[in-house]
Write a protein that holds these residues in place. Structure first.
Motif, PDB file in Angstrom:
ATOM      1  N   ALA A 180      61.675  43.680  42.539  1.00  0.00           N
ATOM      2  CA  ALA A 180      62.957  43.819  41.840  1.00  0.00           C
ATOM      3  C   ALA A 180      64.136  43.499  42.762  1.00  0.00           C
ATOM      4  N   ASP A 181      63.848  43.081  43.998  1.00  0.00           N
ATOM      5  CA  ASP A 181      64.895  42.831  44.987  1.00  0.00           C
ATOM      6  C   ASP A 181      65.796  44.069  45.118  1.00  0.00           C
ATOM      7  N   LYS A 209      55.998  47.906  46.370  1.00  0.00           N
ATOM      8  CA  LYS A 209      55.748  46.553  45.860  1.00  0.00           C
ATOM      9  C   LYS A 209      56.749  46.214  44.766  1.00  0.00           C
ATOM     10  N   ARG A 210      56.955  47.192  43.859  1.00  0.00           N
ATOM     11  CA  ARG A 210      57.841  46.918  42.727  1.00  0.00           C
ATOM     12  C   ARG A 210      59.288  46.813  43.186  1.00  0.00           C
ATOM     13  N   ARG A 220      71.763  39.747  48.006  1.00  0.00           N
ATOM     14  CA  ARG A 220      72.368  40.458  46.874  1.00  0.00           C
ATOM     15  C   ARG A 220      71.461  41.575  46.349  1.00  0.00           C
ATOM     16  N   PHE A 221      70.530  42.047  47.184  1.00  0.00           N
ATOM     17  CA  PHE A 221      69.598  43.093  46.751  1.00  0.00           C
ATOM     18  C   PHE A 221      70.332  44.266  46.084  1.00  0.00           C
ATOM     19  N   ASP A 228      55.133  36.040  49.031  1.00  0.00           N
ATOM     20  CA  ASP A 228      55.942  35.213  48.143  1.00  0.00           C
ATOM     21  C   ASP A 228      57.361  35.741  47.941  1.00  0.00           C
ATOM     22  N   ARG A 229      57.631  36.893  48.536  1.00  0.00           N
ATOM     23  CA  ARG A 229      58.931  37.502  48.227  1.00  0.00           C
ATOM     24  C   ARG A 229      59.722  37.843  49.472  1.00  0.00           C
TER      25      ARG A 229
END
Ligand SMILES: Nc1ncnc2c1ncn2[C@@H]1O[C@H](COP(=O)(O)OP(=O)(O)OP(=O)(O)O)[C@@H](O)[C@H]1O
Ligand SMILES: [Mg+2]
Length: 422
Positions: free
Chosen positions: A196-197, A191-192, A121-122, A115-116
């Protein structure tokens, strides 16, 4: 027509080995050289030669240095030689080059979370941000923060990433309970980050390699764009950085790397001297496999030093010949023997500091400006005794590449505490 001002002296001031490296026509070039032997000069001149004499567009050149400061210096040096066209050239650190590549195409990267995706703009997490996120993960996984201090766990994760391992690879290789726990933290941390991009410094490199590996369109874009790749301080590349260089250049082979196996300062960050050997082997292999002898690497050795006297070089040679697994090379200079080295055996650090500062004062007394005098030390902690002496004798000073003892956070905290207690 040549773009270079004939008075710019592009061919001046090069010894024959340096000139060979500067004018080398094609195929992989490995410049192995000692300290102060003109490696950076060769790289800069080579870029100017490619642009000015061989008609290579600066747009098609990627030059990698290890610090932003070195990148700026190289940009200016090249601009001085070839003019403002120099600004279309990529001269940057590995990290900044990766950020540019990722900002353009990272959306194509599979993050492992269906889903990600990263956006262009990370955010980039520095060491402090990364350690904080790891601390939360450790807490949420109910691990003992004393047994798993965030910074140490981060160091393990960082080392694994610099060796090209993903969280999955790490978990697969983990031996014993403590590595398995770190593997869990690693997995959750990644994962986090995705959620958090965000990427940490090591991900900038790792994700770029993954992107180029999985998206042939992106790889082709950069392979076609960069006809020439040049890397300074190659001895300090880690495995991932080496993969990046090889991926971009293994087809056309127009790659020039310069390095000194005796000067690797980033061992702790995963720099791997084997990269110099891997570089040679990869291209020898490519030449045979593809039947293209022009991919055979050329090696140029620079052994004339321009910075020090022979006395200093002999002393340095005597020390580094004891290093294990080094390729023998002896530096020489035409600068003459110079003054002998003075060795002073001090009773303790205070005695040492008094002697050092005494020498500085004597030299200043003979008319040398303070700005011409420098003190080197091996570890930051050693600056304390020297700074105390400098302060007590009223000598003005600046700490380069570190914090003044009294500005360090733990010292400031302790001082604040002492003031409170007083
Ligand atoms: N052929 C030459 N003639 C005169 N001076 C030179 C020559 N080559 C290099 N130098 C000078 O020697 C000094 C060291 O050069 P440079 O910084 O390019 O070396 P380096 O090998 O990159 O050093 P380091 O090991 O610190 O990276 C510079 O001041 C440079 O201008
Ligand atoms: Mg250099």
């Amino acid at each position: 027509m040549t773009l270079i001002d004939p008075d710019s002296g592009l061919d001046d001031g090069l010894n024959p080995a340096q000139a060979d490296a500067v004018t080398h026509t094609g195929g992989p070039l490995l410049v192995v050289a000692g300290a102060g032997s003109g490696k950076t000069r060769v790289l800069t001149r080579r870029i100017a030669h490619l642009v000015g004499e061989r008609g290579v567009s600066p747009f098609a050149i990627l030059a990698i240095t290890f610090t932003n400061k070195a990148a700026d210096e190289m940009k200016h040096r090249v601009a001085d030689l070839v003019g403002p066209v120099a600004h279309t050239m990529w001269v940057s650190t590995f990290h900044s080059a990766c950020v540019r590549i990722l900002r353009r195409d990272v959306r194509q990267l599979d993050t492992g979370d269906k889903d990600r995706r990263f956006t262009s703009r990370f955010s980039i997490y520095d060491q402090g941000d990364a350690a904080r996120l790891i601390r939360y993960v450790i807490r949420d996984l109910n691990l003992d923060a004393k047994r798993f201090p965030d910074r140490s766990v981060h160091a393990f994760i960082s080392k694994a990433k610099n060796e090209g391992l993903s969280a999955e690879d790490y978990v697969g290789k983990a031996i014993g309970p403590s590595e398995r726990r770190i593997g869990e933290v690693f997995t959750e941390y990644q994962k986090r980050l995705v959620r958090a991009d965000a990427m940490d410094f090591d991900d900038l490199l790792g994700n770029t390699v993954r992107l180029l590996r999985t998206q042939p369109g992106v790889l082709d874009h950069y392979r076609n764009r960069f006809d020439h790749v040049l890397v300074d301080e190659y001895q300090d590349t880690n495995i991932v950085q080496n993969q990046l260089v090889l991926m971009l250049t293994e087809e056309h082979g127009n790659v020039c790397v310069v390095g000194d196996g005796d000067q690797s300062i980033y061992r702790f960050r995963g720099a791997d001297l084997r990269n110099i050997e891997t570089f040679e082997k990869t291209f020898v292999g490519q030449a045979v496999r593809l039947g293209r002898p022009e991919l055979e690497p050329t090696v140029v050795v620079l052994d004339q030093n321009y910075r020090s006297t022979q006395t200093i070089l002999d002393a340095a040679n005597a020390v580094i010949t004891r290093n294990e697994g080094r390729k023998p090379k002896e530096l020489w200079t035409s600068a003459g023997q110079g003054e002998p080295i003075t060795r002073f055996r001090a009773d303790d650090e205070q005695d040492e500091a008094r002697w050092v500062v005494g020498r500085l004062k004597a030299m200043h007394g003979e008319g040398r400006p303070w700005a011409d005098l420098a003190v080197f030390y091996r570890t930051n902690a050693q600056s304390r005794a020297i700074e105390e002496q400098l302060v007590s004798l009223g000598v003005p000073y600046r700490v380069v590449g570190g914090l003044r003892f009294y500005d360090r956070r733990e010292v400031r905290d302790a001082m604040a505490y002492l003031k409170l207690a007083a």
